[in-house]
Design a protein around this motif. Structure first.
Motif, PDB file in Angstrom:
ATOM      1  N   THR A   1      -8.721   2.061   1.704  1.00 12.45           N
ATOM      2  CA  THR A   1      -7.859   2.993   2.436  1.00 12.45           C
ATOM      3  C   THR A   1      -7.476   2.428   3.790  1.00 12.45           C
ATOM      4  N   LEU A   2      -8.437   1.812   4.490  1.00 12.16           N
ATOM      5  CA  LEU A   2      -8.138   1.162   5.765  1.00 12.16           C
ATOM      6  C   LEU A   2      -7.114   0.051   5.566  1.00 12.16           C
ATOM      7  N   ALA A   3      -7.303  -0.745   4.503  1.00 14.87           N
ATOM      8  CA  ALA A   3      -6.347  -1.817   4.211  1.00 14.87           C
ATOM      9  C   ALA A   3      -4.960  -1.247   3.938  1.00 14.87           C
ATOM     10  N   GLY A   4      -4.900  -0.158   3.174  1.00 15.22           N
ATOM     11  CA  GLY A   4      -3.613   0.465   2.885  1.00 15.22           C
ATOM     12  C   GLY A   4      -2.929   0.979   4.136  1.00 15.22           C
ATOM     13  N   GLY A   5      -3.716   1.542   5.069  1.00 13.74           N
ATOM     14  CA  GLY A   5      -3.135   2.013   6.319  1.00 13.74           C
ATOM     15  C   GLY A   5      -2.549   0.876   7.144  1.00 13.74           C
ATOM     16  N   LEU A   6      -3.258  -0.267   7.190  1.00 15.61           N
ATOM     17  CA  LEU A   6      -2.739  -1.427   7.929  1.00 15.61           C
ATOM     18  C   LEU A   6      -1.467  -1.961   7.277  1.00 15.61           C
TER      19      LEU A   6
END
Length: 454
Positions: free
Chosen positions: A247-252
């Motif tokens: 999810t963090l990767a998707g946000g970035l």
């Protein structure tokens, strides 16, 4: 593995014409509402900063007007983009749409009929900035609703239609409505702001009363969450950033997605336009036309890549067409413009960039699909925060890097950002992704065996 959604588990309805083109028929009026709402919200984009500097618009100094329309408004959009997802988990998407719609109307009335006539800079900046919380709550809450209510095989198409409606309104048709109102119809700048209020009100009424699909009428957190309506869920949802690194990767990835887009449109006027050192090769009108041309191409491509992603795979579409494609198209656009000094060449390369930018559309389907139902609101909050953050980060990158490395250096930096998130996207996988399902099916096929003779 992600849990099956309620939309997938429900009995199959007869397929309608809307379903065939990727729009769940119960959500049709929601897409119409977002389009009309964003047209109204986009009416002011091309002239508000200049209007606020005129005597009838409040007579603000240029720096103050820019601060109100870019910095304060942009920060408000980022914050509200996050809460559009987390509040949908607590209250349900339709209530959040009500809140966003009422917020926009209330603060626009205050802005138009109290703040501007007062000529008080603090009052004008405050009311306009606070209004920035409104549109993400309305529009992005519907994105949450659409993703939760859609079966897995349609989520890419649904995301494509959402971004078609969103960008079709802001800034494309919104700017067109403003141009028609001010030009052929002879309305004043203040009158077009009143028109935007009318359009937004129509969109709010449609979105809040014409859409009755049941998933949006209740909290989207599932039965595994104790007291899903508790406001503590707003804080608890933040921990998804370290519980699920995808999810963090998707946000970035979502931040980088449109950061160069906003950066380019901030940079082009003083790089290619009359404000460029020595004078640029494009007029003010041509610089403005570049945005319309690139956005126009992007709008059509949003629909294509939504459907394409449901077949080719969400993650693969994001990686190869979004990340890698834009990493190539970004420097192509800038350096081809510099080398050719031609509006036609510059516009053509802008079309290429706008089309490939739509390769990120399946991210709106992938992020909520790769988490448990109780975390879908939080995952979409991260996605929406990235969408709002890009509008702020793009101009900031230009402000910091342009004096140091010039337009070419800024462009290379944008390209490297796309390459970085291309590698990051390899980690954003989910078994619900049509592409991953096809890979598993291929790998699970039994290998042909050679029988030995008796």
């Amino acid at each position: 593995m992600s849990q099956q959604t309620t939309a997938d588990a429900e009995p199959k309805r007869p397929v309608s014409r809307l379903d065939r083109i990727g729009i769940p028929r119960q959500l049709f009026w929601g897409f119409v509402a977002v389009l009309i709402f964003m047209i109204g919200d986009g009416v002011e984009t091309t002239y508000l900063s200049d209007y606020l500097q005129q005597p009838e618009g409040g007579g603000l100094p240029g720096a103050v007007a820019s601060f109100a329309t870019v910095t304060v408004y942009g920060v408000a959009v980022m914050i509200a983009a996050w809460f559009s997802g987390t509040l949908s988990a607590v209250w349900g998407p339709r209530r959040v749409m009500w809140l966003g719609g009422a917020w926009w109307i209330a603060f626009e009335i205050l802005f138009l009929f109290a703040a501007i006539p007062s000529h008080n800079p603090t009052f004008i900046v405050a009311t306009y900035g606070i209004r920035g919380f409104a549109y993400p709550l309305f529009a992005f809450a519907f994105l949450v609703w659409a993703q939760v209510a859609s079966p897995t095989h349609m989520r890419g198409s649904v995301a494509g239609w959402f971004w078609f409606a969103f960008t079709g309104g802001l800034p494309t048709l919104g700017a067109a409505v403003a141009a028609l109102a001010i030009g052929p119809f002879g309305m004043s700048l203040y009158g077009t702001l009143v028109l935007s209020l009318v359009l937004v009100t129509v969109g709010v009424l449609i979105g809040c009363f014409a859409v009755r699909e049941e998933h949006g009428l209740k909290p989207i957190a599932d039965e595994t969450v104790a007291n899903p309506r508790s406001l503590k869920r707003l804080i608890e949802g933040v921990d998804i950033l370290w519980r699920d690194r995808r999810t963090l990767a998707g946000g970035l990835i979502r931040i980088v997605n449109t950061t160069p887009q906003y950066g380019f449109f901030a940079m082009f006027p003083f790089t290619f336009g009359p404000a460029a050192p020595g004078g640029g090769f494009l007029s003010v009108a041509e610089v403005a036309a570049l945005a319309s041309i690139a956005y126009g191409a992007n709008i059509a491509a949003n629909l294509f890549f939504g459907v394409f992603g449901d077949r080719f795979g969400w993650r693969r579409t994001i990686t190869w067409f979004g990340c890698v494609g834009c990493a190539v198209a970004t420097p192509l656009w800038f350096f081809a413009a510099v080398a050719s000094q031609s509006f036609a060449v510059t516009a053509t390369c802008g079309v290429v960039y706008g089309v490939l930018l739509a390769g990120f559309v399946p991210l709106s389907a992938l992020m909520p699909s790769m988490v448990a139902p109780k975390d879908k609101g939080s995952a979409l909050a991260v996605l929406n925060f990235g969408a709002g953050g890009a509008a702020f980060v793009g101009p900031v990158v230009v402000t910091i890097l342009y004096p140091l490395v010039g337009g070419g250096g800024v462009t290379i930096a944008f390209s490297l950002m796309y390459i970085a998130v291309a590698f990051l996207s390899l980690k954003v996988k989910d078994d619900c992704d049509p592409g991953e399902q096809r890979l598993k099916q291929r790998s699970s096929k039994p290998a042909a065996t050679v029988q030995s003779p008796a």
